[in-house]
Design an enzyme around this catalytic site. Structure first.
Site, mmCIF file in Angstrom:
data_model
loop_
_atom_site.group_PDB
_atom_site.id
_atom_site.type_symbol
_atom_site.label_atom_id
_atom_site.label_comp_id
_atom_site.label_asym_id
_atom_site.label_seq_id
_atom_site.Cartn_x
_atom_site.Cartn_y
_atom_site.Cartn_z
ATOM 1 N N LYS A 225 -53.670 9.050 33.866
ATOM 2 C CA LYS A 225 -52.377 9.648 33.489
ATOM 3 C C LYS A 225 -51.192 8.814 33.954
ATOM 4 C CE LYS A 225 -53.700 14.364 32.526
ATOM 5 N NZ LYS A 225 -53.750 15.764 32.927
ATOM 6 N N ARG A 260 -61.858 16.033 36.032
ATOM 7 C CA ARG A 260 -61.937 15.701 34.606
ATOM 8 C C ARG A 260 -61.565 14.230 34.463
ATOM 9 N NH1 ARG A 260 -58.368 15.406 30.454
ATOM 10 N NH2 ARG A 260 -59.037 16.113 28.393
HETATM 11 C C1 7PJ Z 1 -55.971 18.062 31.005
HETATM 12 C C2 7PJ Z 1 -56.728 18.799 30.097
HETATM 13 C C3 7PJ Z 1 -55.893 18.483 32.366
HETATM 14 C C4 7PJ Z 1 -57.342 20.303 31.733
HETATM 15 C C5 7PJ Z 1 -55.806 17.141 29.075
HETATM 16 C C6 7PJ Z 1 -55.071 13.815 29.260
HETATM 17 C C7 7PJ Z 1 -54.333 14.839 28.477
HETATM 18 N N1 7PJ Z 1 -57.411 19.906 30.457
HETATM 19 N N2 7PJ Z 1 -56.603 18.209 28.890
HETATM 20 N N3 7PJ Z 1 -56.608 19.625 32.664
HETATM 21 N N4 7PJ Z 1 -55.416 17.004 30.348
HETATM 22 N N5 7PJ Z 1 -58.003 21.392 32.122
HETATM 23 O O1 7PJ Z 1 -56.293 13.805 29.416
HETATM 24 O O2 7PJ Z 1 -54.357 12.919 29.748
HETATM 25 O O3 7PJ Z 1 -55.236 17.919 33.238
HETATM 26 S S1 7PJ Z 1 -55.370 16.096 27.769
#
Ligand code: 7PJ
Length: 278
Positions: A225, A260
């Site tokens: 990010k 994640r």
């Molecule tokens: C997140 C997500 C996060 C959860 C994305 C990216 C943007 N779901 N989906 N938490 N970010 N739960 O991966 O940069 O931080 S999409």
């Protein structure tokens, strides 16, 4: 049902005390970090197999990018992207799948196709979303965001970001529980980068233990990010691996139950190392 405590016990054989690794599978042509690389089914299938081999505990499938400035995707397009991928994985592997969506109809079809977690950046605020999840036995990740992907980075402001994010998440959790979603099906996520500037993201991360000590498992997503780029003097997306791994490890040490990530193998290695040496 997805029993996060049981899943954690399994991973604890190889990395005690460390979080589950959720591998990101973007089925979008416009995802910010791997733009266009994973729209071809053969490429997607290879990526799935690779992430499973590398030790992913969960696969998170998303058909609409939620990065700042991203365009919305029509319902049918999102369904056409994600449902075949879910079915392909379910037919071959026994790995929990989460669906990264805020649309109730996508949740419903994904649940029908056998996913285990609804991962909603909108914390089930879409019409009918709470009821949809309540009527199933899947788990849900409730994430905080301020604004929409179109406007969320314009000028995010908070009086106290930690207090506000925590209050929002707890309020959504109570709403879900009141609707019949059992507490042990709920995961919380402060939503790094979603309507937050670097100082907000840093404050949330520094105070992560305040979130992990709430009575719910915590998910942290900071992989590649912008906040990592900003801390590392503006490095581009391709050069954020080391920063992402460091943050994932620290999230685990601060009590996160799930991280994640895009880069499964480096994250799993780092977590295994830390688990043995801590
Ligand atoms: C997140 C997500 C996060 C959860 C994305 C990216 C943007 N779901 N989906 N938490 N970010 N739960 O991966 O940069 O931080 S999409």
């Amino acid at each position: 049902m997805f029993d996060i405590q049981k899943e954690l016990q399994k991973t604890h054989l190889s990395r005690p005390g460390m979080p589950l690794v959720m591998g990101i599978l973007n089925v979008t042509p416009d995802s910010f970090s791997d733009g266009g690389a994973f729209v071809n089914p053969v490429v997607i299938e290879k990526r799935v197999i690779q992430m499973i081999k590398e030790g992913a505990d969960i696969l998170d499938i998303g058909g609409e990018s939620t990065r700042p400035g991203a365009e919305k995707v029509p319902l049918q397009t999102e369904l056409d992207r994600v449902i075949p991928v879910i079915e392909w994985i379910k037919a071959r592997f026994d790995i929990p799948i989460s669906i990264d969506t805020y649309k109730t109809q996508v949740m419903a079809q994904a649940i029908h196709s056998g996913i285990t977690i609804v991962n909603d950046v909108n914390a089930l605020q879409d019409e009918g979303a709470v009821e949809c999840v309540a009527a199933s036995d899947v788990s849900v990740c409730l994430m905080h965001k301020k604004g929409t992907p179109q406007d969320m980075q314009l000028a995010p402001s908070y009086e106290n970001v930690v207090t506000e994010v925590k209050a929002f998440l707890l309020e959504r959790a109570v709403t879900c529980e009141d609707a019949g979603i059992a507490k042990n099906r709920i995961i919380l996520d402060p939503g790094f980068g979603f309507g937050k500037d670097l100082s907000h993201n840093k404050e949330l991360f520094i105070c992560l233990s305040e979130f992990s000590s709430l009575d719910y498992p915590l998910l942290v997503g900071v992989s590649r990010k912008r906040m990592i780029g900003e801390i590392l003097d503006g490095v581009s997306v391709e050069k954020r691996l080391h920063g992402s791994v460091a943050a994932a490890v620290l999230a685990g040490m601060k009590g996160s139950s799930i991280v994640r990530v895009h880069d499964v193998a480096p994250t799993v290695d780092a977590l295994k190392m830390v688990a043995q040496l801590i």
